[in-house]
Design a protein around this motif. Structure first.
Motif, PDB file in Angstrom:
ATOM      1  N   VAL A 143      53.021  53.601  45.215  1.00 41.27           N
ATOM      2  CA  VAL A 143      52.350  52.310  45.285  1.00 41.27           C
ATOM      3  C   VAL A 143      51.459  52.191  44.057  1.00 41.27           C
ATOM      4  O   VAL A 143      50.682  53.107  43.763  1.00 41.27           O
ATOM      5  CB  VAL A 143      51.491  52.188  46.560  1.00 41.27           C
ATOM      6  CG1 VAL A 143      50.665  50.897  46.521  1.00 41.27           C
ATOM      7  CG2 VAL A 143      52.362  52.227  47.803  1.00 41.27           C
ATOM      8  N   TYR A 144      51.574  51.087  43.336  1.00 47.75           N
ATOM      9  CA  TYR A 144      50.786  50.865  42.123  1.00 47.75           C
ATOM     10  C   TYR A 144      49.729  49.804  42.386  1.00 47.75           C
ATOM     11  O   TYR A 144      50.034  48.731  42.924  1.00 47.75           O
ATOM     12  CB  TYR A 144      51.692  50.450  40.963  1.00 47.75           C
ATOM     13  CG  TYR A 144      52.547  51.591  40.460  1.00 47.75           C
ATOM     14  CD1 TYR A 144      52.141  52.365  39.370  1.00 47.75           C
ATOM     15  CD2 TYR A 144      53.737  51.932  41.114  1.00 47.75           C
ATOM     16  CE1 TYR A 144      52.914  53.437  38.930  1.00 47.75           C
ATOM     17  CE2 TYR A 144      54.512  53.005  40.673  1.00 47.75           C
ATOM     18  CZ  TYR A 144      54.087  53.746  39.584  1.00 47.75           C
ATOM     19  OH  TYR A 144      54.849  54.824  39.155  1.00 47.75           O
ATOM     20  N   LEU A 145      48.500  50.112  42.000  1.00 50.30           N
ATOM     21  CA  LEU A 145      47.379  49.231  42.339  1.00 50.30           C
ATOM     22  C   LEU A 145      46.334  49.226  41.239  1.00 50.30           C
ATOM     23  O   LEU A 145      45.763  50.262  40.902  1.00 50.30           O
ATOM     24  CB  LEU A 145      46.750  49.700  43.659  1.00 50.30           C
ATOM     25  CG  LEU A 145      45.491  48.999  44.138  1.00 50.30           C
ATOM     26  CD1 LEU A 145      45.750  47.524  44.374  1.00 50.30           C
ATOM     27  CD2 LEU A 145      44.979  49.650  45.420  1.00 50.30           C
ATOM     28  N   ASP A 146      46.131  48.061  40.652  1.00 47.97           N
ATOM     29  CA  ASP A 146      44.997  47.821  39.764  1.00 47.97           C
ATOM     30  C   ASP A 146      43.894  47.242  40.640  1.00 47.97           C
ATOM     31  O   ASP A 146      44.065  46.180  41.243  1.00 47.97           O
ATOM     32  CB  ASP A 146      45.390  46.849  38.650  1.00 47.97           C
ATOM     33  CG  ASP A 146      44.272  46.616  37.643  1.00 47.97           C
ATOM     34  OD1 ASP A 146      43.107  46.465  38.068  1.00 47.97           O
ATOM     35  OD2 ASP A 146      44.547  46.559  36.441  1.00 47.97           O
ATOM     36  N   LEU A 147      42.771  47.931  40.715  1.00 47.48           N
ATOM     37  CA  LEU A 147      41.711  47.538  41.642  1.00 47.48           C
ATOM     38  C   LEU A 147      41.135  46.155  41.327  1.00 47.48           C
ATOM     39  O   LEU A 147      40.461  45.560  42.178  1.00 47.48           O
ATOM     40  CB  LEU A 147      40.595  48.585  41.650  1.00 47.48           C
ATOM     41  CG  LEU A 147      40.984  49.944  42.250  1.00 47.48           C
ATOM     42  CD1 LEU A 147      39.851  50.945  42.078  1.00 47.48           C
ATOM     43  CD2 LEU A 147      41.339  49.807  43.725  1.00 47.48           C
ATOM     44  N   SER A 148      41.387  45.631  40.130  1.00 41.29           N
ATOM     45  CA  SER A 148      40.898  44.286  39.815  1.00 41.29           C
ATOM     46  C   SER A 148      41.552  43.232  40.707  1.00 41.29           C
ATOM     47  O   SER A 148      41.036  42.123  40.849  1.00 41.29           O
ATOM     48  CB  SER A 148      41.167  43.948  38.342  1.00 41.29           C
ATOM     49  OG  SER A 148      42.563  43.833  38.089  1.00 41.29           O
ATOM     50  N   PHE A 149      42.682  43.587  41.328  1.00 38.21           N
ATOM     51  CA  PHE A 149      43.336  42.639  42.229  1.00 38.21           C
ATOM     52  C   PHE A 149      42.421  42.256  43.384  1.00 38.21           C
ATOM     53  O   PHE A 149      42.481  41.124  43.881  1.00 38.21           O
ATOM     54  CB  PHE A 149      44.628  43.232  42.783  1.00 38.21           C
ATOM     55  CG  PHE A 149      45.306  42.344  43.806  1.00 38.21           C
ATOM     56  CD1 PHE A 149      46.039  41.242  43.401  1.00 38.21           C
ATOM     57  CD2 PHE A 149      45.192  42.594  45.163  1.00 38.21           C
ATOM     58  CE1 PHE A 149      46.645  40.402  44.333  1.00 38.21           C
ATOM     59  CE2 PHE A 149      45.795  41.770  46.101  1.00 38.21           C
ATOM     60  CZ  PHE A 149      46.532  40.670  45.678  1.00 38.21           C
ATOM     61  N   PHE A 150      41.573  43.165  43.805  1.00 37.93           N
ATOM     62  CA  PHE A 150      40.692  42.866  44.929  1.00 37.93           C
ATOM     63  C   PHE A 150      39.649  41.815  44.545  1.00 37.93           C
ATOM     64  O   PHE A 150      39.202  41.039  45.391  1.00 37.93           O
ATOM     65  CB  PHE A 150      40.030  44.139  45.435  1.00 37.93           C
ATOM     66  CG  PHE A 150      41.002  45.095  46.064  1.00 37.93           C
ATOM     67  CD1 PHE A 150      42.113  44.634  46.744  1.00 37.93           C
ATOM     68  CD2 PHE A 150      40.818  46.468  45.971  1.00 37.93           C
ATOM     69  CE1 PHE A 150      43.018  45.499  47.326  1.00 37.93           C
ATOM     70  CE2 PHE A 150      41.722  47.347  46.556  1.00 37.93           C
ATOM     71  CZ  PHE A 150      42.820  46.868  47.237  1.00 37.93           C
ATOM     72  N   ASP A 151      39.251  41.797  43.263  1.00 35.92           N
ATOM     73  CA  ASP A 151      38.382  40.718  42.797  1.00 35.92           C
ATOM     74  C   ASP A 151      39.130  39.393  42.845  1.00 35.92           C
ATOM     75  O   ASP A 151      38.578  38.362  43.218  1.00 35.92           O
ATOM     76  CB  ASP A 151      37.906  41.000  41.368  1.00 35.92           C
ATOM     77  CG  ASP A 151      36.995  42.218  41.295  1.00 35.92           C
ATOM     78  OD1 ASP A 151      36.294  42.482  42.291  1.00 35.92           O
ATOM     79  OD2 ASP A 151      36.990  42.899  40.251  1.00 35.92           O
ATOM     80  N   GLU A 152      40.413  39.427  42.445  1.00 34.14           N
ATOM     81  CA  GLU A 152      41.250  38.228  42.498  1.00 34.14           C
ATOM     82  C   GLU A 152      41.373  37.732  43.932  1.00 34.14           C
ATOM     83  O   GLU A 152      41.296  36.532  44.207  1.00 34.14           O
ATOM     84  CB  GLU A 152      42.645  38.547  41.953  1.00 34.14           C
ATOM     85  CG  GLU A 152      42.683  38.962  40.501  1.00 34.14           C
ATOM     86  CD  GLU A 152      42.566  37.780  39.562  1.00 34.14           C
ATOM     87  OE1 GLU A 152      43.033  36.688  39.945  1.00 34.14           O
ATOM     88  OE2 GLU A 152      42.016  37.942  38.467  1.00 34.14           O
ATOM     89  N   LEU A 153      41.592  38.663  44.841  1.00 30.79           N
ATOM     90  CA  LEU A 153      41.771  38.315  46.249  1.00 30.79           C
ATOM     91  C   LEU A 153      40.538  37.600  46.785  1.00 30.79           C
ATOM     92  O   LEU A 153      40.644  36.612  47.519  1.00 30.79           O
ATOM     93  CB  LEU A 153      42.037  39.589  47.053  1.00 30.79           C
ATOM     94  CG  LEU A 153      42.631  39.448  48.460  1.00 30.79           C
ATOM     95  CD1 LEU A 153      44.013  38.805  48.403  1.00 30.79           C
ATOM     96  CD2 LEU A 153      42.716  40.817  49.129  1.00 30.79           C
ATOM     97  N   SER A 154      39.378  38.081  46.390  1.00 32.95           N
ATOM     98  CA  SER A 154      38.126  37.507  46.876  1.00 32.95           C
ATOM     99  C   SER A 154      37.762  36.210  46.170  1.00 32.95           C
ATOM    100  O   SER A 154      37.469  35.200  46.810  1.00 32.95           O
ATOM    101  CB  SER A 154      36.997  38.530  46.702  1.00 32.95           C
ATOM    102  OG  SER A 154      35.749  37.963  47.019  1.00 32.95           O
ATOM    103  N   GLN A 155      37.823  36.226  44.842  1.00 33.22           N
ATOM    104  CA  GLN A 155      37.294  35.121  44.055  1.00 33.22           C
ATOM    105  C   GLN A 155      38.270  33.960  43.892  1.00 33.22           C
ATOM    106  O   GLN A 155      37.870  32.793  43.921  1.00 33.22           O
ATOM    107  CB  GLN A 155      36.866  35.638  42.677  1.00 33.22           C
ATOM    108  CG  GLN A 155      35.753  36.673  42.748  1.00 33.22           C
ATOM    109  CD  GLN A 155      35.533  37.388  41.425  1.00 33.22           C
ATOM    110  OE1 GLN A 155      36.053  36.974  40.381  1.00 33.22           O
ATOM    111  NE2 GLN A 155      34.777  38.463  41.437  1.00 33.22           N
ATOM    112  N   LYS A 156      39.549  34.258  43.703  1.00 40.39           N
ATOM    113  CA  LYS A 156      40.516  33.195  43.422  1.00 40.39           C
ATOM    114  C   LYS A 156      41.377  32.824  44.618  1.00 40.39           C
ATOM    115  O   LYS A 156      41.977  31.750  44.645  1.00 40.39           O
ATOM    116  CB  LYS A 156      41.396  33.597  42.238  1.00 40.39           C
ATOM    117  CG  LYS A 156      40.611  33.729  40.944  1.00 40.39           C
ATOM    118  CD  LYS A 156      41.521  33.969  39.758  1.00 40.39           C
ATOM    119  CE  LYS A 156      40.715  34.037  38.475  1.00 40.39           C
ATOM    120  NZ  LYS A 156      41.573  34.238  37.277  1.00 40.39           N
TER     121      LYS A 156
END
Length: 290
Positions: A143-156
């Protein structure tokens, strides 16, 4: 979500310090498939081709043009290392809980590895970019995960909360289970035989909804065993499932909804299948291929 003090998984390849920066390789086929609904209309005009050309140059130079549309990560915002390390510890704990649950629910379960990275890294399925969001690669079972995605999930995507993040990882682990079951290989064979975009998309939707259901099954048993859920957690996961439904994302990026271009399912479908797994705790209830 109650997670502090829980076991952290040892199946974590932390590449955050060595990935990212500089220029980028060309997007992999996985990336192209994800952004195809956006690219396809541009191919019909000279102006569209010019936009694509500028986007390619920007991407190679290190800027993610898709971030302007709210798709994927890759922000150049400086990383808050303390928060980033906390997020890494959290998601490693969630991965450990998936290991514990599925080891009991699926005899012979083999654990996937999770790769944490920034901006981009190599994967068994090609170049992994933050623009792709979290994904599972069956070729290397990671599983590949850039943790910045969680900021995207919250903010955008307006889907904040730690359990929303846990749902995303559990969904990708669901793909790993499908891989172990032979489902992903059968789906890929069917797509190659059909060579029909609409049929392939419809089949991929079934794959994604089943992974949502598997995520719900994980949540059911994780709470039963470890008492992880707090007030509002389920709502966080349902909001996340809804916010990344194909219809919602299409409206946001193109202003139109094209069901024949769905690859993950509508917001309603994603919520319903996650809820089915959560309520039943029974993987047999997750057969989306009937």
């Amino acid at each position: 979500m109650k997670w502090k003090g829980g076991r952290k998984s040892s199946n974590v390849d932390d590449r955050r310090a060595t990935s990212g920066g500089g220029g980028r390789s060309m997007p992999s086929m996985g990336t192209m498939m994800m952004i195809w609904p956006i690219i396809k209309p541009l191919l019909k005009t000279k102006f569209g081709w010019a936009i694509i050309g500028l986007g390619v140059v920007a991407y190679i130079s290190g800027f993610n043009p898709l971030s302007l549309l709210g798709v994927g990560g890759g922000s150049s915002t400086p990383v808050n290392q303390v928060q980033d390390d906390k997020n890494a510890a959290f998601i490693s704990t969630v991965l450990a809980s998936t290991e514990d649950v599925w080891a009991k629910e699926l005899p012979g379960y083999r654990e996937p590895q999770m790769v944490l990275y920034r901006a981009g890294t190599k994967s068994g399925c090609g170049y992994a970019s933050a623009a792709m969001g979290p994904f599972y690669c069956p070729a290397d079972q990671k599983v590949y995960l850039d943790l910045s995605f969680f900021d995207e999930l919250s903010q955008k995507h307006n889907a904040p909360g730690d359990f929303a993040q846990a749902y995303v990882l559990a969904h990708e682990v669901g793909h790993h289970i499908q891989n172990l079951q032979g489902i992903l290989s059968k789906v890929q064979q069917a797509k190659q035989q059909w060579k029909n975009e609409k049929k392939s998309n419809a089949l991929q939707v079934k794959v994604e909804l089943q992974a949502d259901c598997y995520a719900g099954v994980w949540a059911h048993h994780a709470h039963k065993r470890f008492n992880i859920l707090e007030e509002g957690d389920v709502e966080e996961a349902l909001r996340a499932a809804s916010s990344i439904g194909d219809d919602t994302l299409q409206r946001k990026t193109t202003g139109q909804v094209r069901p024949d271009a769905f690859t993950h399912g509508s917001s309603k479908q994603r919520v319903e299948w996650f809820r089915r797994g959560l309520r039943s705790g029974d993987i047999r209830q997750c057969n989306t291929f009937r």
